[in-house]
Design an enzyme around this catalytic site. Structure first.
Site, PDB file in Angstrom:
ATOM      1  N   SER A  17       0.866  -1.166   0.000  1.00 49.66           N
ATOM      2  CA  SER A  17       0.000   0.000   0.000  1.00 49.66           C
ATOM      3  C   SER A  17       0.906   1.220   0.000  1.00 49.66           C
ATOM      4  CB  SER A  17      -0.940  -0.024   1.206  1.00 49.66           C
ATOM      5  OG  SER A  17      -1.751   1.131   1.229  1.00 49.66           O
TER       6      SER A  17
ATOM      7  N   TYR B 171      -5.277   7.900  -6.236  1.00 48.90           N
ATOM      8  CA  TYR B 171      -4.208   7.047  -5.708  1.00 48.90           C
ATOM      9  C   TYR B 171      -4.493   6.681  -4.260  1.00 48.90           C
ATOM     10  CZ  TYR B 171       0.507   5.529  -4.405  1.00 48.90           C
ATOM     11  OH  TYR B 171       1.596   4.808  -3.955  1.00 48.90           O
TER      12      TYR B 171
ATOM     13  N   LYS C 112      -4.941   2.916  -2.612  1.00 42.65           N
ATOM     14  CA  LYS C 112      -4.037   2.412  -1.584  1.00 42.65           C
ATOM     15  C   LYS C 112      -4.783   2.068  -0.294  1.00 42.65           C
ATOM     16  CE  LYS C 112      -1.500   1.533  -3.849  1.00 42.65           C
ATOM     17  NZ  LYS C 112      -0.578   0.389  -4.065  1.00 42.65           N
TER      18      LYS C 112
END
Length: 318
Positions: free
Chosen positions: A153, A180, A184
């Protein structure tokens, strides 16, 4: 007494004195950066490594350079932005029927321009989360008892929780770093859900932040996005003991192998790790330390699991 590792530890230092002979490991994304170094360090300590890559020719070149000649890594083609490719790769591995001791879900993209995967998903959520969701879940039957799943992650998860109602930015203005962050956070939640489902059979799942490393992951960063990142890092570092520092690729690979082979399984299972330690929950929006509570919430993880199954058109029962 157990050795202490931290931000500056390398993968080779973490694995020093550890014999991985007989261990079979799957690493996604072995065509550059962390994936190549992770594979190299595991092989150096005796493991058998299977690596996936979207571009096999590129992976062969990168691995040949890392191994100073012929690479012992067994390559499988898998494009995480295509569920057809992911499913074919998983089927090929299931047909071989050779079990794995560790899966390291390393591949990913960051801060891409707005786009879609081959299946119509927002690029980052579709590649980073849904591609691994299908691939890893399909390979669960190959996991030995005592196996571990390590998902990469990022501290970028602090930028945004997942939006289960609008995962593809159909109703939300697209921002590269927001997308993003969502992807994650999804990686962490997937690990939380996997750990909950698999720990009864002796398989544990965890997620990790490798640290800030200059690799091909940053290839989509424009000068404006880089400035946004620097501003956030500087703001997040205020009041902390140490300012942000980039890691080398060998340092960035350390937490992956630490979580996969060195840390106690019960310590890392269902948790989020960084700098070779388990992070504490920290919901201070001005701090970049720790993990946000929304990323470790099991009920939230199960909601995302159901939404992900709906999106990919496939159910997984373990």
């Amino acid at each position: 007494m157990a050795k202490a590792f931290g931000a500056e530890s390398t993968a080779d230092e973490v694995l020093e004195g550890i014999d991985l002979s007989g261990k079979r490991v799957l690493v996604t994304g072995v065509s550059a950066g962390l994936g190549v170094e992770t594979a190299r360090s595991l092989v150096a300590h005796g493991a058998t490594v299977v690596g996936t890559a979207r571009d096999l020719a590129k992976a062969r070149r990168a691995l040949a350079e890392a191994f100073h000649g012929s690479s012992p890594v067994d390559l499988v083609e898998a494009d995480l932005a295509s569920l057809g490719s992911v499913r074919k790769a998983a089927s090929d591995l299931l047909t071989r029927a050779k079990p794995f001791d560790v899966i390291i879900a390393n591949a990913g993209v960051m801060a891409c321009p707005q786009g879609k995967t081959q299946d119509g998903f927002e690029t980052q959520f579709g590649t980073n989360h849904l591609g691994h969701f299908v691939f890893v879940n399909r390979l669960v039957p190959l996991l030995n008892r005592g196996a571990r799943i390590v998902t990469l992650s990022s501290a970028g998860h602090q930028l945004s929780d997942v939006d289960i109602e609008d995962p593809n930015f159909e109703h939300t203005p697209y921002q590269p770093f927001t997308a993003y962050g969502r992807s994650k956070t999804a990686n962490i939640l997937h690990a939380v859900a996997l750990d909950s489902r698999l720990k009864g059979r002796g398989v544990r799942a965890t997620s990790i932040h490798p640290g800030g490393i200059v690799t091909e992951l940053a290839r989509h960063l424009t000068p404006e996005l880089i400035e946004q990142m620097r501003t956030r890092i500087s703001r997040g570092a205020s009041g902390q003991a140490a300012a942000f520092r980039f890691k080398t690729v060998p340092q960035g690979s350390a937490t992956s192998v630490w979580a996969g082979f060195v840390a106690p399984a019960d310590a890392v299972g269902g948790h989020y790790c960084e700098d070779c330690h388990v992070c504490e929950v920290n919901d201070d929006a001005t701090s970049r330390a720790g993990v946000r509570s929304y990323a470790l919430d099991l009920a939230h993880a199960n909601d995302l699991w159901r939404k992900s199954e709906e999106m990919v058109g496939e159910r997984f029962s373990f």
